[in-house]
Motif scaffolding. Structure first.
Motif, short mmCIF file in Angstrom:
data_model
loop_
_atom_site.label_atom_id
_atom_site.label_comp_id
_atom_site.label_asym_id
_atom_site.label_seq_id
_atom_site.Cartn_x
_atom_site.Cartn_y
_atom_site.Cartn_z
N GLY A 154 -23.99 70.91 7.95
CA GLY A 154 -22.62 71.42 7.98
C GLY A 154 -21.82 70.80 9.11
O GLY A 154 -20.64 70.48 8.97
N LEU A 155 -22.49 70.58 10.25
CA LEU A 155 -21.82 69.97 11.39
C LEU A 155 -21.41 68.53 11.10
O LEU A 155 -20.34 68.07 11.49
N LEU A 199 -17.24 64.65 10.16
CA LEU A 199 -16.53 63.62 9.38
C LEU A 199 -15.09 64.02 9.14
O LEU A 199 -14.17 63.18 9.16
N ARG A 200 -14.89 65.33 8.87
CA ARG A 200 -13.52 65.79 8.65
C ARG A 200 -12.70 65.75 9.93
O ARG A 200 -11.49 65.58 9.90
N SER A 201 -13.43 65.96 11.09
CA SER A 201 -12.67 66.01 12.33
C SER A 201 -12.27 64.62 12.83
O SER A 201 -11.39 64.51 13.68
N ILE A 202 -12.96 63.57 12.33
CA ILE A 202 -12.64 62.22 12.79
C ILE A 202 -11.18 61.87 12.54
O ILE A 202 -10.47 61.32 13.40
N GLN A 224 -9.06 63.72 14.91
CA GLN A 224 -9.14 63.13 16.24
C GLN A 224 -8.29 61.87 16.36
O GLN A 224 -7.70 61.59 17.40
N ARG A 225 -8.27 61.09 15.23
CA ARG A 225 -7.43 59.89 15.26
C ARG A 225 -5.95 60.25 15.42
O ARG A 225 -5.22 59.60 16.17
N LEU A 226 -5.55 61.31 14.67
CA LEU A 226 -4.16 61.75 14.80
C LEU A 226 -3.85 62.23 16.21
O LEU A 226 -2.81 61.92 16.78
N ILE A 227 -4.84 62.98 16.77
CA ILE A 227 -4.66 63.48 18.15
C ILE A 227 -4.56 62.32 19.13
O ILE A 227 -3.74 62.31 20.05
#
Length: 633
Positions: A406-407, A412-415, A418-421
């Protein structure tokens, strides 16, 4: 005269004992004081305890009676009267249920020592069983009894197994005692050369203990350590004697006797008896017959049968050397009578005592087996608990793997997020850099504009002939420079929000000195503002205030160009509170200062600037100069 000496002598531990209140205090003092017979003999102590015992019996105080009787028993033990000591102790032992644990420990230890000296080893075993039963010891030790019954090798094996594991490497006193005991068992087993190395190792440990200045030792510890040192030295001498190295043995034996008598004063010591007999033997072997005779005729009072036999043998040998065969026959016959009287009895007693020891060894073995059984059961339970923990870990691992999956999905979804951030962060940082650059540019331009105003004022000064107008223009130019300097410091700083005031004040002073070229170099200026930072809203008023004060000092405070002129500037800010102080040791303010205050441009300007800082300007006339100060937020 003798009476006076006796009184002086009693200014000692015995006197302290006598003035103690109550049996409990006297009991504690008696057993804690080291070398109690140093100034007064054991018989003096016996008399003092006897008086207290009689008084306790008259008061029918059973607790005090028991405590004084234990002290009485200990004194008889110290005198070597073991029969009387153990008789008193046995009487008290019948009342053991009424004794507290510490008193019971002292009584049982005393009985243990007495039975050992009387060779009543079966009774000694009973006492040790009692100690174990009430928790004063973990097991019933038998190694010393085996040694006394002539089985030193068995004693040494048991001693090593039981004691070695309990001693730490830095416990030099215990290591000295341990090696001395091992050496004794080896010496009794006729392994003298090996025993000698153990005794010397013990001597090294006790010397380290006594010479260690890093640890504070009590007086009792020092006395006990020196007493042990004396015993070790005697054992070294005995080993040399057994090895027929008589000349080497003599100084060790003599030193041992001196040390033991000094630190075991007033107590009977079988070690002193045995070392003295060994010295006599050494001198006999070396042909020093008179010295040998002096040692043998000394007041030895041997209590052990083997020592009495040894003394008689030595006397017979001495008289043989001087050809007095009548005395030779006398002492040899004495030994024959002693041997005849004890052979049958000792043989039966030794058999009985060995049987008791064997029984105790079997009991110890059963206890060890029981302890091992309990340890195995504990190990089995521990293994079972480990298996359960392994199962829990396995289940936890499965859930961990599911969670990890799950992590990974969440990662993968957070990547993308993070790019947007990161992109937004880059834009914000670029914006901040641009903002800092713009602010620095603004401060730089303000500073340049203020310098242009200063230049215009300078041009105006050159075109003005009025002295008052020139002074006014110079003052204005100085004030403009003070403000320009603020903006200069800001655009030079990495942090645009605050100004470091120590550096700013130093730069401002240099600027003012360049305007007033007269006494600036003769005036000692002290600036105490290290570590103080102010924002621009506070820094500008401070700069203008300081400009006025320093300018006034240069213009008016030192008219004679005094080389001892001093200016002190102090600025501090702690949290929300700040403090400013300015002093000089010039001529001070004129008498009509208060009337001039309303008309003076400088004073009015400083008052307004201080008002901006939400404070009030204070002016103090001092005996030497002037002081301006105020607090601010």
């Amino acid at each position: 005269m003798l009476q006076a000496q006796s009184i002086t002598k009693e200014d000692s531990t015995l006197r302290t004992f006598k003035i103690k209140e109550g049996a409990s205090d006297k009991f504690t003092f008696f057993f804690e004081v080291p070398n109690r017979y140093n100034e007064n003999s054991a018989y003096d102590w016996l008399d003092a305890v006897q008086l207290d015992l009689v008084e306790a019996q008259e008061d029918n105080d059973s607790i005090s009676i028991r405590k004084f009787k234990i002290m009485q028993s200990q004194i008889y033990h110290d005198l070597g009267d073991y029969d009387k000591s153990v008789a008193i102790a046995n009487e008290l032992y019948k009342q053991k249920s009424s004794l507290d644990l510490n008193t019971k420990r002292i009584l049982l230890d005393l009985m243990d020592y007495n039975y050992a000296r009387l060779h009543m080893y079966d009774k000694q075993l009973e006492i040790r069983k009692e100690k174990k039963a009430i928790g004063l010891s973990k097991n019933v030790a038998t190694y010393d009894i085996y040694a006394n019954l002539g089985l030193p090798r068995k004693a040494m094996q048991d001693y090593i197994m039981e004691v070695m594991k309990t001693i730490s490497e830095d416990d030099h006193y215990s290591l000295a005692k341990y090696n001395n005991n091992i050496g004794n068992y080896l010496r009794l087993d006729n392994s003298s050369s090996v025993a000698l190395s153990k005794f010397k190792e013990a001597k090294g440990h006790i010397d380290i203990f006594l010479n260690d200045i890093t640890n504070t030792r009590t007086e009792k510890e020092i006395v006990e350590a020196n007493y042990l040192k004396g015993i070790i030295e005697g054992n070294i001498g005995r080993c040399y004697a057994q090895l027929r190295q008589y000349k080497e043995a003599i100084p060790w034996l003599e030193g041992s006797i001196i040390t033991i008598k000094e630190f075991n004063k007033g107590k009977f010591s079988s070690d002193v008896v045995e070392n003295t007999l060994e010295l006599a033997e050494c001198h006999l072997q070396l042909g020093n017959y008179e010295k040998a005779r002096n040692y043998l005729k000394a007041d030895l009072e041997p209590r052990k049968i083997e020592n009495l036999l040894k003394k008689n043998r030595a006397l017979a040998a001495y008289y043989d050397k001087i050809q007095d065969y009548k005395n030779v026959s006398f002492y040899l016959k004495k030994n024959v009578r002693i041997n005849d009287s004890i052979n049958v009895y000792e043989s039966a007693l030794r058999t009985q005592q060995l049987a008791a020891l064997t029984s105790q060894d079997l009991e110890n073995s059963r206890n060890q087996m029981q302890e091992q059984k309990l340890a195995l059961e504990k190990s089995r339970l521990d293994l079972q608990a480990k298996e359960e923990r392994i199962n829990l870990v396995f289940i936890s691992l499965i859930f961990t793997l599911l969670g990890f999956a799950g992590l990974v999905y969440a990662y993968l979804r957070s990547i993308k997020t993070q790019r947007l951030i990161a992109e937004q962060k880059y834009i914000i940082e670029a914006s901040l850099v641009e903002k800092d650059s713009l602010l620095k540019e603004i401060h730089h331009r303000v500073k340049n504009n203020l310098q242009m105003v200063s230049s215009l004022l300078s041009l105006q000064t050159k075109n003005t002939r009025s002295k008052a107008a020139i002074e006014a223009l110079e003052e204005g130019k100085s004030r403009v420079k003070a403000m320009a300097l603020i903006h200069q410091k800001l655009y030079q700083n990495d942090d645009l929000s605050v100004i470091e005031m120590q550096g700013y004040i130093e730069s401002l002073i240099n600027s003012i000195q360049s305007v007033y070229k007269k006494g600036g170099h003769n005036i000692n200026i002290t600036i105490d503002a290290e570590g103080t930072e102010l924002d621009i809203d506070r820094a500008i008023p401070f700069g203008l205030i300081l400009n006025e004060l320093v300018s006034n000092s240069f213009k008016y405070a030192f008219p004679t160009d005094d080389e001892n002129g001093k200016i002190y500037i102090h600025l501090r800010k702690n949290g929300d509170q700040g403090y400013f102080e300015y002093t000089d040791n010039g001529i001070g303010l004129p008498e009509d200062t208060e009337e001039r205050t309303s008309s003076s441009m400088g004073i009015r300007l400083m008052n307004r600037l201080v008002n901006q800082l939400q404070s009030t300007l204070n002016i103090d006339k001092t005996a030497d100069g002037v002081r301006f100060w105020f607090k601010f937020k």
